[in-house]
Write an enzyme that holds these catalytic residues in place. Structure first.
Site, PDB file in Angstrom:
ATOM      1  N   HIS A  22       0.836  -1.210   0.000  1.00 57.22           N
ATOM      2  CA  HIS A  22       0.000   0.000   0.000  1.00 57.22           C
ATOM      3  C   HIS A  22       0.869   1.258   0.000  1.00 57.22           C
ATOM      4  O   HIS A  22       0.659   2.175  -0.807  1.00 57.22           O
ATOM      5  CB  HIS A  22      -0.906  -0.018   1.228  1.00 57.22           C
ATOM      6  CG  HIS A  22      -1.788   1.178   1.360  1.00 57.22           C
ATOM      7  ND1 HIS A  22      -3.103   1.188   0.942  1.00 57.22           N
ATOM      8  CD2 HIS A  22      -1.549   2.424   1.868  1.00 57.22           C
ATOM      9  CE1 HIS A  22      -3.625   2.372   1.178  1.00 57.22           C
ATOM     10  NE2 HIS A  22      -2.709   3.142   1.742  1.00 57.22           N
ATOM     11  N   GLU A  23       1.848   1.301   0.892  1.00 61.25           N
ATOM     12  CA  GLU A  23       2.678   2.497   0.999  1.00 61.25           C
ATOM     13  C   GLU A  23       3.634   2.639  -0.193  1.00 61.25           C
ATOM     14  O   GLU A  23       3.892   3.752  -0.650  1.00 61.25           O
ATOM     15  CB  GLU A  23       3.474   2.468   2.315  1.00 61.25           C
ATOM     16  CG  GLU A  23       2.604   2.581   3.558  1.00 61.25           C
ATOM     17  CD  GLU A  23       1.703   3.808   3.531  1.00 61.25           C
ATOM     18  OE1 GLU A  23       2.151   4.877   3.070  1.00 61.25           O
ATOM     19  OE2 GLU A  23       0.545   3.696   3.973  1.00 61.25           O
ATOM     20  N   HIS A  26       1.910   4.388  -2.986  1.00 61.95           N
ATOM     21  CA  HIS A  26       1.928   5.856  -2.845  1.00 61.95           C
ATOM     22  C   HIS A  26       3.271   6.418  -3.327  1.00 61.95           C
ATOM     23  O   HIS A  26       3.311   7.411  -4.068  1.00 61.95           O
ATOM     24  CB  HIS A  26       1.727   6.250  -1.384  1.00 61.95           C
ATOM     25  CG  HIS A  26       0.340   6.040  -0.878  1.00 61.95           C
ATOM     26  ND1 HIS A  26      -0.783   6.521  -1.523  1.00 61.95           N
ATOM     27  CD2 HIS A  26      -0.112   5.419   0.244  1.00 61.95           C
ATOM     28  CE1 HIS A  26      -1.855   6.189  -0.830  1.00 61.95           C
ATOM     29  NE2 HIS A  26      -1.477   5.521   0.240  1.00 61.95           N
TER      30      HIS A  26
END
Length: 226
Positions: A22-23, A26
């Site tokens: 998820h990170e 980003h």
């Protein structure tokens, strides 16, 4: 191997994978839009140690809702401020939904083709949590309170002097933490189950978001296996 150990170990292994994914999404989206801040801070990586937020991880382990340490981003480096901010905000959410889409068929395949034993149970639990926690993380991050991605999405478009926006930015984290703790307590004390408003919302939202994935793969498997 005990059932409880399999249960918690499988969840933890899945978190070691989906939170960094998820990170990293980003960081990848920011890099593609012209900002290398995450790379400079060592966050352009899938190494879970670089991304875990202790409180967010604990919340995830005990309540299925949590968060990772936000990736540092400088939106003023973006080629296009609004476009870059939007894609960075949704990148993690889309990644978790895509992972849930990939984990769901593995649940079916493991249960259909592998023999029943402890190893198969462990693999099944990893696939199950991969689907369930990815969906949960996806929906959870759509909630429009700071520091979640849902807030960053509206942050791209709304007037910063808006009172609702200012409230969500200033107090959203504490409201969110209180709701998670209330949900956790309500789940462990049957007499307080009616207070699990946050849990009801999350279960409903996850089922809604998961329905297209289940519908698609169940249709595919019906064509293949009859």
């Amino acid at each position: 191997m005990g059932a409880d150990l399999l249960f918690y170990l499988s969840r933890f292994i899945v978190l070691l994978f989906i939170l960094p994914a998820h990170e990293f999404a980003h960081a990848f989206a920011a890099y593609k839009n012209g900002d290398n801040t995450a790379k400079l801070y060592g966050r352009y990586t899938l190494n879970p140690l670089k991304h875990f937020d202790p409180i967010g991880l604990i919340c995830f382990l005990i309540a299925d809702f949590g968060w990772a340490k936000p990736v540092p981003v400088n939106p003023y480096n973006f080629h296009n401020l609004k476009k870059g901010s939007f894609w960075v905000s949704v990148a993690g959410i889309l990644t978790n939904y895509a992972l849930a889409f990939l984990f769901y068929p593995m649940i079916y395949l493991v249960s259909r083709f592998l023999p029943v034993n402890n190893l198969t149970t462990f693999i099944y639990l990893i696939c199950y949590w991969g689907f369930a926690l990815d969906l949960s993380f996806c929906v959870f991050n759509l909630i429009p309170v700071f520091p979640l991605d849902g807030f960053r999405i509206i942050d791209t478009f709304v007037n910063k002097s808006n009172k609702a926006y200012q409230f969500l930015r200033k107090y959203g984290y504490y409201c969110l933490l209180a709701l998670i703790l209330l949900s956790t307590v309500a789940n462990r004390i049957p007499e307080l189950a009616f207070l699990d408003i946050f849990g009801y919302f999350m279960n409903f939202a996850v089922n809604v978001f998961g329905y297209p994935i289940k519908l698609f793969w169940n249709f595919i498997f019906s064509l293949i296996f009859g």
